[in-house]
Structures are given as C-alpha cells and as structure tokens.
Design a protein around this motif. Structure first.
Motif, mmCIF file in Angstrom:
data_model
loop_
_atom_site.group_PDB
_atom_site.id
_atom_site.type_symbol
_atom_site.label_atom_id
_atom_site.label_comp_id
_atom_site.label_asym_id
_atom_site.label_seq_id
_atom_site.Cartn_x
_atom_site.Cartn_y
_atom_site.Cartn_z
ATOM 1 N N ALA A 321 0.833 -1.206 0.000
ATOM 2 C CA ALA A 321 0.000 0.000 0.000
ATOM 3 C C ALA A 321 0.864 1.251 0.000
ATOM 4 O O ALA A 321 1.742 1.409 0.852
ATOM 5 C CB ALA A 321 -0.920 -0.008 1.219
ATOM 6 N N GLY A 322 0.614 2.146 -0.948
ATOM 7 C CA GLY A 322 1.361 3.395 -1.031
ATOM 8 C C GLY A 322 0.429 4.590 -0.910
ATOM 9 O O GLY A 322 -0.621 4.625 -1.563
ATOM 10 N N TYR A 331 -5.271 11.613 1.689
ATOM 11 C CA TYR A 331 -4.233 10.861 0.995
ATOM 12 C C TYR A 331 -4.763 10.249 -0.303
ATOM 13 O O TYR A 331 -5.919 9.806 -0.364
ATOM 14 C CB TYR A 331 -3.732 9.717 1.886
ATOM 15 C CG TYR A 331 -3.025 10.173 3.145
ATOM 16 C CD1 TYR A 331 -1.651 10.337 3.177
ATOM 17 C CD2 TYR A 331 -3.757 10.428 4.307
ATOM 18 C CE1 TYR A 331 -1.000 10.755 4.338
ATOM 19 C CE2 TYR A 331 -3.118 10.846 5.473
ATOM 20 C CZ TYR A 331 -1.741 11.007 5.472
ATOM 21 O OH TYR A 331 -1.100 11.418 6.626
ATOM 22 N N ASN A 332 -3.916 10.243 -1.327
ATOM 23 C CA ASN A 332 -4.169 9.445 -2.529
ATOM 24 C C ASN A 332 -3.440 8.120 -2.355
ATOM 25 O O ASN A 332 -2.358 8.081 -1.766
ATOM 26 C CB ASN A 332 -3.653 10.165 -3.778
ATOM 27 C CG ASN A 332 -4.451 11.401 -4.103
ATOM 28 O OD1 ASN A 332 -5.647 11.470 -3.853
ATOM 29 N ND2 ASN A 332 -3.786 12.410 -4.644
ATOM 30 N N TYR A 333 -4.023 7.059 -2.872
ATOM 31 C CA TYR A 333 -3.399 5.752 -2.665
ATOM 32 C C TYR A 333 -3.278 4.948 -3.947
ATOM 33 O O TYR A 333 -4.034 5.137 -4.908
ATOM 34 C CB TYR A 333 -4.153 4.943 -1.604
ATOM 35 C CG TYR A 333 -5.532 4.446 -2.012
ATOM 36 C CD1 TYR A 333 -5.697 3.381 -2.894
ATOM 37 C CD2 TYR A 333 -6.690 5.024 -1.477
ATOM 38 C CE1 TYR A 333 -6.956 2.905 -3.240
ATOM 39 C CE2 TYR A 333 -7.948 4.577 -1.822
ATOM 40 C CZ TYR A 333 -8.075 3.511 -2.709
ATOM 41 O OH TYR A 333 -9.320 3.048 -3.066
ATOM 42 N N ILE A 334 -2.306 4.054 -3.950
ATOM 43 C CA ILE A 334 -2.171 2.995 -4.950
ATOM 44 C C ILE A 334 -1.872 1.724 -4.183
ATOM 45 O O ILE A 334 -0.923 1.674 -3.392
ATOM 46 C CB ILE A 334 -1.036 3.281 -5.957
ATOM 47 C CG1 ILE A 334 -1.319 4.551 -6.764
ATOM 48 C CG2 ILE A 334 -0.865 2.095 -6.915
ATOM 49 C CD1 ILE A 334 -0.196 4.961 -7.706
ATOM 50 N N MET A 363 -4.551 -4.340 -8.756
ATOM 51 C CA MET A 363 -4.173 -2.964 -8.391
ATOM 52 C C MET A 363 -5.382 -2.039 -8.377
ATOM 53 O O MET A 363 -6.209 -2.068 -9.292
ATOM 54 C CB MET A 363 -3.124 -2.412 -9.360
ATOM 55 C CG MET A 363 -2.580 -1.054 -8.974
ATOM 56 S SD MET A 363 -1.070 -0.623 -9.887
ATOM 57 C CE MET A 363 0.120 -1.690 -9.074
ATOM 58 N N ILE A 364 -5.484 -1.251 -7.317
ATOM 59 C CA ILE A 364 -6.543 -0.252 -7.215
ATOM 60 C C ILE A 364 -5.926 1.087 -6.803
ATOM 61 O O ILE A 364 -4.831 1.134 -6.247
ATOM 62 C CB ILE A 364 -7.645 -0.659 -6.203
ATOM 63 C CG1 ILE A 364 -7.051 -0.803 -4.787
ATOM 64 C CG2 ILE A 364 -8.349 -1.925 -6.646
ATOM 65 C CD1 ILE A 364 -8.105 -1.046 -3.715
ATOM 66 N N SER A 365 -6.643 2.178 -7.075
ATOM 67 C CA SER A 365 -6.185 3.507 -6.687
ATOM 68 C C SER A 365 -7.379 4.358 -6.301
ATOM 69 O O SER A 365 -8.516 4.079 -6.695
ATOM 70 C CB SER A 365 -5.413 4.175 -7.833
ATOM 71 O OG SER A 365 -6.248 4.335 -8.965
#
Length: 381
Positions: A321-322, A331-334, A363-365
């Motif tokens: 998780a980033g 926060y934005n995530y990938i 993968m999700i964002s």
C-alpha cells in the motif's frame, strides 16, 4: 425600403428616424424605421449595439427590403426616435472588416485562394481554401499594413447590371442586382453589405495572430485597429513581468525561458534517478515473509509511487500500500497485490478508511480521508 445611413457614412452613430411600424414578436418588439444607421447581422459580423429612444436594441435583421430592429419595449408608431449606436463597437467592426478585405484581396491575388468564411465576434477568423506557411502570411501582413499606411480611399458603389458584368470583383455569392461593391482604390474590389472605413489608414494596423489547418484549408485568427493595440499591450505586460522574474533582457525572454526549461529538464532527470535509487533501496529493505507493507511517501509523485508498488507487491504475501498526502488534506493511494483480490477488497478498504476508488484484481487507486495512524493500523500484519 429602409434607407441605410451607413451606406452614406459608416461613422454616423446618432440619427433621428420615423417609426413606421412596431409589432409584438414573442417577448420582443419588431420595429421598422424609415431610415437607420444600425447595421444588421450579415457579412460575417453581428449587428450593431445601441438604443432607440433609450430602449436597447437586442437584434437587427434585414428582412426583404426592410431593416428590422428588435427591442424589449414598444416604441410609438409615427413618432420620431433618436437612434444611438455604440461607437466603440462600430469602430471595432469597421477596422476588422476592412482589414479582412485587404488581407483577403492580397491572398486572392498572390495565391488564388478564396475567402470561404469570415466571423467577426469576440474572436475574428478568416477561412481560406488553401494552405500557407508562416513566411507566406508574414509577407501578406507586411503588404496589408503598407496599404493601410498609404491611406487609400474606400469607395462604396452600387453598379448597374451592365456595369457589374464588366467589373472584376470578389464575391462568395453569385449576385445579379442591388450589388454593393466595396473598393479599396488600387487594391481590392469586393461585394459586401457591411460598413467600412472611409480610408484605409483608419484601420491602424492588421495582425495575423495565428493560423491552423481547417476543413482542408486554413483558418486565420486576426486582430485589427484598437484590438491589435490592446493585444500588443497585454503581450508587452506579460513579457515585462517575465523579464523581471527571469532577470533577462526584454528581447531575450525566449532564451531565458529555454535556459529555465533546460535546467528544469536536468533537475527532473536527476530527480527521476534519485527516485529509482530510493525505490530500489526501499524494495531491498522489505524483510522476507512480510504480509502487508505500507509506504507513506509525502514527496513521491504518482509515477514513482506506482513503480514502488509494482515492485513491492512481488515481495509481500498480502498488500503493498502506497499513500501520498497528509492528515489535513487526505491521501491518494495505490494498492497492489498478487495474492489478494483487490477489486473485491476495495469496498472494505474504502469504508474503513473513509475513501473512494477502485481498479483491477491486482491494483486499485483512489483517495482516503483517514489519518496516517488509522491507515497504518488497518494494514498492520
């Protein structure tokens, strides 16, 4: 028929006329005068702006032999009324339209191309059935401004049918009678219904601002007269501000911007290299047997974060998780995983972390409003 005062003098912006008729037409009133200086919509430009007896004229159209003025209030039939035209708008229109005639005449003479479209609105465009280079247009522009500087006479004529047959003139239509001819002495003869300057010098300046391919030909964007002056003033203001910001000379802003761009490109390349090294370091630091891992990277961009997650998901059994951002702005995530169906897991992640987003199984964002502590706690092994 309505007498057209602008045929006699395009500079008349105030006149008195007799109201011949006033009829209701939906929410507007349809008014016909015995004479008018108002130019109707036609010839590639919109109608004049102004008032009749203090009442705003919202539209002007030529209907048969009459010129019809549309207002939002009635005016008494048989009364005398003062018409007032916006002089600034009239000047803008005649400067641009006359400038267009000179440009079109020169282009037709030099290249044989026809002006197949002209629009005089907020933007002024001319369409031709042929192509140009910038050098071609610079030459035409120079010639046009020399004609303006010569201050040649502009003549308005209504030739007889016999005279018309022997007259060489430009026209978009096949005309036979009541043809209004606009002549720039020694340079151009064209059929046109619109008001024009009396002498070419009144145009002041004509500038081809830009051009582009359009419907198999070319569209020119032009400015003339006071509009060209305003545009130059705006360009000068922006150039002076750029000069001050870059500590450059006024005639070297392009060189200064190029140097700035070269410096930026060099720093970006260095930054990308540092990201690659940092990503490699972070991947190497992931211990064996890790289920989930969370990266809180305030200074990463999305490209670097995606590269990090692409590599990290290969080394964990759960989710890599980033997140980019902070507690105040969210926060934005990938997220990536080779073993967890993230498409199915996305709903629980978004509900738990007050977020939204989605993607594929691997993968999700998206984005979340949860705090850093809440995020780390959710993904704790």
């Amino acid at each position: 028929m309505t007498k057209k005062i602008f045929d006699e003098d395009s500079h008349i912006c105030e006149f008195e006329a007799l109201v011949k008729s006033c009829e209701k037409a939906d929410i507007r009133y349809r008014i016909i005068l015995d004479k008018t200086a108002f130019f109707f919509e036609g010839g590639g430009q919109s109608c004049d702006k102004g008032t009749l007896g203090g009442t705003e004229v919202v539209d002007v159209q030529e209907e048969g032999e009459e010129i019809v003025h549309y207002t939002l209030a009635p005016i008494e039939v048989g009364s005398k009324v003062m018409g007032k035209i916006d002089p600034d708008n009239r000047l803008r229109c005649i400067q641009h339209h006359s400038g267009e005639h000179i440009l079109s005449g020169l282009i037709h003479e030099k290249f044989g191309y026809d002006n197949i479209g002209f629009h005089l609105g907020e933007q002024v465009t001319m369409d031709f059935n042929g192509s140009f280079t910038r050098k071609d247009l610079d030459e035409i522009e120079d010639l046009a401004n020399k004609i303006i500087a010569e201050n040649v006479k502009v003549n308005i004529k209504y030739p007889s049918p016999e005279e018309l047959k022997s007259l060489s003139y430009r026209s978009k239509l096949d005309l036979e009678e009541n043809v209004r001819i606009v002549e720039f002495e020694g340079y151009d003869v064209c059929a046109c219904c619109a008001p024009h300057v009396n002498y070419s010098g009144e145009i002041g300046l004509v500038k081809i601002v830009s051009f582009e391919k359009y419907k198999g030909g070319t569209r020119l964007y032009i400015l003339a007269g006071l509009d060209a002056l305003k545009d130059y003033r705006n360009l000068q203001k922006n150039n002076n501000e750029t000069v001050a910001l870059l500590s450059a000379k006024t005639d070297e802003t392009a060189l200064a911007v190029k140097k700035l761009k070269d410096d930026y490109d060099s720093l970006k390349a260095q930054k990308d290299e540092l990201f690659e090294e940092l990503i490699a370091y972070k991947i190497k630091a992931i211990e064996e047997g890790r289920k989930n891992i969370v990266f809180m990277e305030a200074h990463f961009n999305n490209i670097a974060l995606r590269k990090l997650i692409n590599e990290a998901m290969k080394k964990v059994s759960g989710i890599a998780a980033g997140f980019i951002g902070d507690d105040k702005n969210g926060y934005n995530y990938i997220l990536g995983s080779e073993n967890v169906d993230l498409k199915e897991k996305a709903k629980d992640i978004n509900e738990s972390l007050k977020g939204r987003g989605g993607g594929s199984k691997t993968m999700i964002s998206g984005s979340v409003k949860a705090s850093k502590d809440e995020i780390i706690k959710y993904f704790a092994d």
